[in-house]
Design a protein around this motif. Structure first.
Motif, PDB file in Angstrom:
ATOM      1  N   SER A 144     -34.237   1.904  16.203  1.00 56.50           N
ATOM      2  CA  SER A 144     -34.154   1.120  17.430  1.00 56.50           C
ATOM      3  C   SER A 144     -32.906   1.440  18.253  1.00 56.50           C
ATOM      4  CB  SER A 144     -34.199  -0.378  17.102  1.00 56.50           C
ATOM      5  OG  SER A 144     -33.146  -0.734  16.228  1.00 56.50           O
ATOM      6  N   LYS A 145     -31.760   1.527  17.616  1.00 57.52           N
ATOM      7  CA  LYS A 145     -30.522   1.788  18.360  1.00 57.52           C
ATOM      8  C   LYS A 145     -30.452   3.231  18.854  1.00 57.52           C
ATOM      9  CE  LYS A 145     -27.523  -1.775  16.401  1.00 57.52           C
ATOM     10  NZ  LYS A 145     -28.636  -2.545  15.805  1.00 57.52           N
ATOM     11  N   VAL A 146     -30.979   4.165  18.081  1.00 53.50           N
ATOM     12  CA  VAL A 146     -30.963   5.571  18.500  1.00 53.50           C
ATOM     13  C   VAL A 146     -31.870   5.761  19.717  1.00 53.50           C
ATOM     14  CG1 VAL A 146     -31.370   7.954  17.804  1.00 53.50           C
ATOM     15  CG2 VAL A 146     -30.551   6.296  16.127  1.00 53.50           C
ATOM     16  N   VAL A 147     -33.089   5.246  19.630  1.00 50.17           N
ATOM     17  CA  VAL A 147     -34.023   5.346  20.757  1.00 50.17           C
ATOM     18  C   VAL A 147     -33.472   4.569  21.953  1.00 50.17           C
ATOM     19  CG1 VAL A 147     -36.364   4.833  21.545  1.00 50.17           C
ATOM     20  CG2 VAL A 147     -35.994   5.664  19.219  1.00 50.17           C
ATOM     21  N   GLY A 148     -32.838   3.408  21.663  1.00 54.02           N
ATOM     22  CA  GLY A 148     -32.242   2.626  22.736  1.00 54.02           C
ATOM     23  C   GLY A 148     -31.151   3.387  23.458  1.00 54.02           C
ATOM     24  N   GLU A 149     -30.296   4.089  22.702  1.00 53.89           N
ATOM     25  CA  GLU A 149     -29.221   4.874  23.321  1.00 53.89           C
ATOM     26  C   GLU A 149     -29.790   6.003  24.172  1.00 53.89           C
ATOM     27  OE1 GLU A 149     -26.571   8.047  24.089  1.00 53.89           O
ATOM     28  OE2 GLU A 149     -28.176   8.229  22.585  1.00 53.89           O
ATOM     29  N   MET A 150     -30.824   6.666  23.683  1.00 53.43           N
ATOM     30  CA  MET A 150     -31.433   7.761  24.437  1.00 53.43           C
ATOM     31  C   MET A 150     -32.060   7.238  25.732  1.00 53.43           C
ATOM     32  SD  MET A 150     -33.155   9.688  21.138  1.00 53.43           S
ATOM     33  CE  MET A 150     -33.891  11.070  21.999  1.00 53.43           C
ATOM     34  N   PHE A 208     -29.905   4.145  32.725  1.00 58.17           N
ATOM     35  CA  PHE A 208     -28.870   3.216  33.184  1.00 58.17           C
ATOM     36  C   PHE A 208     -28.463   3.532  34.613  1.00 58.17           C
ATOM     37  CE2 PHE A 208     -24.585   1.609  33.742  1.00 58.17           C
ATOM     38  CZ  PHE A 208     -24.675   0.334  33.199  1.00 58.17           C
ATOM     39  N   ASN A 209     -28.379   2.477  35.445  1.00 61.76           N
ATOM     40  CA  ASN A 209     -28.018   2.639  36.846  1.00 61.76           C
ATOM     41  C   ASN A 209     -27.017   1.543  37.220  1.00 61.76           C
ATOM     42  OD1 ASN A 209     -28.425   1.875  39.851  1.00 61.76           O
ATOM     43  ND2 ASN A 209     -29.300   3.916  39.724  1.00 61.76           N
ATOM     44  N   VAL A 248     -27.502  -2.665  37.768  1.00 59.30           N
ATOM     45  CA  VAL A 248     -26.807  -3.652  36.951  1.00 59.30           C
ATOM     46  C   VAL A 248     -26.035  -4.620  37.838  1.00 59.30           C
ATOM     47  CG1 VAL A 248     -24.955  -3.964  35.261  1.00 59.30           C
ATOM     48  CG2 VAL A 248     -26.676  -2.191  34.912  1.00 59.30           C
ATOM     49  N   GLU A 249     -25.361  -4.115  38.856  1.00 57.56           N
ATOM     50  CA  GLU A 249     -24.610  -4.986  39.771  1.00 57.56           C
ATOM     51  C   GLU A 249     -25.545  -5.943  40.499  1.00 57.56           C
ATOM     52  OE1 GLU A 249     -22.548  -2.201  42.209  1.00 57.56           O
ATOM     53  OE2 GLU A 249     -20.946  -1.834  40.733  1.00 57.56           O
ATOM     54  N   MET A 254     -27.616 -18.964  18.952  1.00 54.80           N
ATOM     55  CA  MET A 254     -26.458 -18.956  18.064  1.00 54.80           C
ATOM     56  C   MET A 254     -25.283 -18.179  18.666  1.00 54.80           C
ATOM     57  SD  MET A 254     -28.472 -18.432  14.454  1.00 54.80           S
ATOM     58  CE  MET A 254     -27.095 -18.852  13.393  1.00 54.80           C
ATOM     59  N   GLN A 255     -25.525 -17.502  19.797  1.00 56.52           N
ATOM     60  CA  GLN A 255     -24.455 -16.766  20.478  1.00 56.52           C
ATOM     61  C   GLN A 255     -24.331 -17.164  21.951  1.00 56.52           C
ATOM     62  OE1 GLN A 255     -26.357 -13.032  19.319  1.00 56.52           O
ATOM     63  NE2 GLN A 255     -24.477 -12.420  18.276  1.00 56.52           N
ATOM     64  N   ASN A 256     -25.324 -17.901  22.453  1.00 49.67           N
ATOM     65  CA  ASN A 256     -25.361 -18.320  23.857  1.00 49.67           C
ATOM     66  C   ASN A 256     -25.320 -17.112  24.791  1.00 49.67           C
ATOM     67  OD1 ASN A 256     -25.693 -20.424  25.699  1.00 49.67           O
ATOM     68  ND2 ASN A 256     -23.501 -20.581  26.113  1.00 49.67           N
ATOM     69  N   ILE A 257     -26.117 -16.110  24.425  1.00 56.12           N
ATOM     70  CA  ILE A 257     -26.168 -14.861  25.188  1.00 56.12           C
ATOM     71  C   ILE A 257     -27.613 -14.551  25.563  1.00 56.12           C
ATOM     72  CG2 ILE A 257     -25.881 -12.348  25.041  1.00 56.12           C
ATOM     73  CD1 ILE A 257     -23.458 -12.843  23.259  1.00 56.12           C
ATOM     74  N   ILE A 258     -27.825 -14.199  26.824  1.00 56.05           N
ATOM     75  CA  ILE A 258     -29.116 -13.680  27.278  1.00 56.05           C
ATOM     76  C   ILE A 258     -28.998 -12.164  27.328  1.00 56.05           C
ATOM     77  CG2 ILE A 258     -30.730 -13.535  29.211  1.00 56.05           C
ATOM     78  CD1 ILE A 258     -30.022 -16.406  29.908  1.00 56.05           C
ATOM     79  N   ARG A 259     -29.913 -11.490  26.677  1.00 57.14           N
ATOM     80  CA  ARG A 259     -29.852 -10.022  26.601  1.00 57.14           C
ATOM     81  C   ARG A 259     -30.916  -9.418  27.509  1.00 57.14           C
ATOM     82  NH1 ARG A 259     -26.158  -8.781  22.827  1.00 57.14           N
ATOM     83  NH2 ARG A 259     -25.714 -10.350  21.242  1.00 57.14           N
ATOM     84  N   MET A 260     -30.467  -8.529  28.393  1.00 57.48           N
ATOM     85  CA  MET A 260     -31.321  -7.950  29.427  1.00 57.48           C
ATOM     86  C   MET A 260     -31.665  -6.500  29.089  1.00 57.48           C
ATOM     87  SD  MET A 260     -32.954  -7.889  32.260  1.00 57.48           S
ATOM     88  CE  MET A 260     -32.544  -9.524  32.835  1.00 57.48           C
ATOM     89  N   PRO A 261     -32.943  -6.176  28.945  1.00 59.16           N
ATOM     90  CA  PRO A 261     -33.345  -4.788  28.664  1.00 59.16           C
ATOM     91  C   PRO A 261     -33.545  -3.984  29.941  1.00 59.16           C
ATOM     92  CG  PRO A 261     -35.255  -6.215  28.549  1.00 59.16           C
ATOM     93  CD  PRO A 261     -34.085  -7.101  28.913  1.00 59.16           C
ATOM     94  N   LEU A 262     -33.284  -2.686  29.868  1.00 58.78           N
ATOM     95  CA  LEU A 262     -33.537  -1.808  31.012  1.00 58.78           C
ATOM     96  C   LEU A 262     -35.027  -1.561  31.209  1.00 58.78           C
ATOM     97  CD1 LEU A 262     -30.777   0.954  30.677  1.00 58.78           C
ATOM     98  CD2 LEU A 262     -30.760  -1.089  32.109  1.00 58.78           C
ATOM     99  N   GLY A 263     -35.804  -1.636  30.118  1.00 61.54           N
ATOM    100  CA  GLY A 263     -37.241  -1.367  30.221  1.00 61.54           C
ATOM    101  C   GLY A 263     -37.948  -2.290  31.198  1.00 61.54           C
ATOM    102  N   LEU A 264     -37.414  -3.485  31.387  1.00 53.85           N
ATOM    103  CA  LEU A 264     -38.016  -4.457  32.299  1.00 53.85           C
ATOM    104  C   LEU A 264     -37.712  -4.140  33.750  1.00 53.85           C
ATOM    105  CD1 LEU A 264     -39.585  -7.207  32.212  1.00 53.85           C
ATOM    106  CD2 LEU A 264     -37.362  -8.331  32.343  1.00 53.85           C
TER     107      LEU A 264
END
Length: 697
Positions: A362-368, A374-375, A379-380, A489-499
């Motif tokens: 997952s992390k390897v494919v995610g990094e690739m 990534f733009n 992100v801004e 448990m972390q109060n974090i929303i995680r945003m994927p680039l795929g979306l």
């Protein structure tokens, strides 16, 4: 008055007059757009208009108005069971990943990137996988306590189920009969803790617990198990069918002792104790042996556990069940974890192999994927939207007089502390994680076992590693994912680039479109921080019930309104178990709150935008609707769906109509939203503007 004068007039009176009335332009704005804007907006406007059925009154059935032409333009079939924008997005991401994995290894991939591409190559060799599956699976069963169904020499006298599941957990991370997870400590985010709970089941939990043998899922599993035994071991259909029946009967019996709760994240019902204390409480199950063997080291600290009645029931079941049956069940579950469909169609197999790569690398494919997509400007843009959404929710919470002031204040603190994060990758860490992994381009089954062994080692590192420092913990969302995720448990929303691609997002889209689609998805996770799971964690992410009793009771009263609304609409058509219905209502509450939050965030954005050229761009050419109407149309079209059915619906009941339940995802939210009725001039008492409305956020 000229068009420019109209816009200037609107700008001057933004603060003085009602914002949504002024900025919902009633005259279509014509303007020469840049080539970059045209590239997205012209085809998007054409698609948006083509999916609509404008002969339908939006105040009668908004879903049909927004999506009425979708089934004819994007029909489902026996080969493609359903179509929807999210399915299109999933297919697009998978195709991108397939292309990426089939490319020649380059310098940026490094040794870890080479390994994932080699694994993909071994997975695509369907002939070799089919030729070697029997030998591989027979050998796996033999060295892991055996499987009586395929081994006449199985020694029942020496068999011990606890030894078998402990070794499978230790070597391959398989949770069978006992669930074991390593997660952040609920009382100390900087630490990790072991959680023991019920395991997953083959049969969906609600169906399994209710022993609903008429449910079609039982028949599907019967066929699936029979086919698997034929593929793995050449077992004939008759023996395979009997094996499947026995297996499902055993699991159904097991389910009778399971809880009504929603899995291992029902935090308030967890108890903390040492393993020796657990052994005293359950003398027939040696939890100390199980955990120590599974993790390969003594565990002196306390663990969290829940589902006491299940473990009492498990002890009774295993004492009364023949060892052969228990061994068959455990080994089937283990083999299923390493199995792969017998699929020779190249495109279908490629899709399945991509899924395997996403799961184990997952992390390897995610990094690739991140490196390729990534733009910074995107992100801004998202971070600006996030700021407006958070401010909108703060204002909403502060306006809710039914919530006590002390609880409102703490809710605002939690909103302020909530973060939106994109996936971040460090190649050095990836090399440390995957550097010792042995993968080749030929031996697929051996590769799978190597990956499971590595996954288990990395799981244990969450608790301790050799250097004594903690490994990262918590729910992760990789760059290629298409679902936003919230970790309470972390109060974090995680945003994927795929979306972040068409049809969900485009940087040059109008903000009416962006907030109507992507803004809704982000806001939904915001609301999850304040539902019956999210409210177990405060602004510091410490586990405590910080809602006061009166506000909690009023929340549940309002939640009951949503339940009544959905049940009245769905009738017997929902097919949901009580557990699944609870989950569904929780999502409906989040959806309703998210649409309100996102719409108000859009209005706030408009209020602070006084540049005429930006306001010009808030509509789409050739779409004769105001910017605020475009918000709702864009939102609705994200849920357009076509589903294949072999048989024509009978039509006796409302739920026999195609897409009947899909409509609720749109209409059910808009019924409760006064702003929608105002924008489309839906009079009180019309279908889309009923008198009774359900509102929490």
């Amino acid at each position: 008055m000229t068009t420019r004068a109209i816009i200037l007039f609107c700008s001057v009176f933004f603060v003085i007059l009602n914002l949504h009335q002024i900025c919902a332009f009633q005259v279509p704005v014509k303007r020469l757009r840049s080539s970059e804007l045209q590239k997205f907006r012209i085809p998007r406007a054409a698609k948006l208009r083509s999916y609509m059925n404008e002969s339908v009154d939006p105040c009668f059935d908004f879903y049909e108005f927004a999506c009425g032409n979708w089934p004819s333009l994007r029909p489902a079939s026996e080969a493609i069971q359903s179509t929807s924008p999210m399915k299109d997005l999933e297919d697009a991401v998978n195709k991108d990943l397939q292309t990426m994995l089939e490319e020649v290894v380059n310098r940026n991939d490094g040794q870890v990137g080479r390994k994932v591409k080699d694994f993909y190559t071994s997975c695509m060799d369907s002939e070799n996988a089919s030729r070697t599956v029997k030998h591989a699976f027979m050998n796996f069963a033999k060295v892991n306590s055996g499987m009586p169904a395929i081994d006449a020499r199985f020694d029942e006298r020496s068999y011990n189920w606890l030894i078998q599941i402990s070794n499978l957990r230790k070597n391959f991370g398989m949770d069978i009969l006992i669930g074991l997870n390593i997660k952040p400590d609920m009382q100390n985010r900087q630490d990790s803790r072991i959680y023991i709970s019920e395991p997953s089941t083959l049969i969906p939990k609600g169906i399994c617990k209710e022993a609903d043998f008429k449910n079609s899922r039982y028949e599907e599993l019967q066929t699936e198990i029979t086919d698997n035994m034929a593929y793995w071991f050449d077992m004939d259909k008759g023996d395979g069918s009997k094996f499947a029946t026995d297996l499902l009967d055993f699991e159904t019996t097991l389910c009778r002792g399971m809880s009504e709760e929603v899995g291992p994240d029902v935090f308030p019902n967890m108890t903390r104790m040492t393993l020796s204390e657990m052994n005293s409480k359950f003398p027939t199950i040696d939890f100390q042996y199980f955990v120590t063997t599974s993790l390969g080291q003594p565990i002196p600290q306390t663990v969290y556990w829940q589902h006491e009645l299940y473990f009492i029931h498990l002890s009774k079941i295993l004492r009364s069940t023949p060892k052969r049956m228990t061994a068959n069940y455990i080994m089937y579950r283990a083999l299923l974890a390493i199995s792969f469909p017998e699929e020779s169609d190249k495109d279908m197999r490629a899709s399945l192999c991509v899924e395997k790569c996403m799961k184990h690398f997952s992390k390897v494919v995610g990094e690739m994927y991140n490196r390729k997509n990534f733009n910074t400007e995107t992100v801004e843009d998202i971070e600006q939207m996030w700021s407006k959404l958070r401010e909108s929710f703060k204002a909403d919470i502060n306006s809710q007089e039914w919530i006590e002031e002390t609880t409102r204040r703490q809710a605002v603190y939690k909103i302020v502390g909530m973060q939106l994060r994109f996936a971040n990758y460090m190649k050095d860490l990836l090399h440390n994680e995957y550097g010792s992994l042995k993968i080749d381009r030929v031996h697929f089954w051996e590769n799978i076992l190597s990956l499971l062994e590595l996954d288990q080692k990395n799981e244990v590192k969450k608790l301790y590693n050799n250097g004594g420092s903690k490994a990262p913990v918590g729910k992760e969302v990789e760059a290629f994912n298409i679902n936003v995720g919230y970790s309470p448990m972390q109060n974090i929303i995680r945003m994927p680039l795929g979306l972040l691609q068409d049809p969900i997002y485009h940087r040059t889209a109008p903000y009416s479109y962006k907030y109507g689609v992507l803004g809704f998805f982000i806001a939904r996770e915001l609301v999850h921080g304040f539902d019956e799971i999210g409210w177990n964690f405060d602004e510091t992410t410490a586990m405590r019930l910080w809602w006061d009793m009166n506000s909690t009771l009023l929340y549940k009263e309002r939640a009951a309104c949503f339940r009544e609304q959905y049940v009245a609409y769905a009738g017997e058509g929902s097919g949901l178990s009580p557990i699944e219905l609870d989950d569904k209502i929780r999502e409906i509450i989040a959806d309703n709150g998210a649409l309100n939050i996102s719409f108000n965030a859009y209005l706030q954005w408009l209020q602070k935008t006084d540049e005429p050229h930006v306001l010009y761009d808030e509509t789409l050419s050739e779409v004769d609707y105001t910017n605020t109407q475009l918000f709702f149309i864009s939102f609705a079209q994200n849920f357009c769906t076509s589903t294949y059915s072999k048989e024509e619906p009978i039509g006796f009941f409302p739920w026999d109509v195609p897409n009947y339940l899909d409509k609720f995802q749109v209409n059910g939210l808009l019924w409760n939203m006064r702003e929608f009725s105002r924008e489309f001039n839906c009079q009180p008492g019309t279908e889309m503007n009923p008198g009774d409305k359900c509102i929490i956020y």
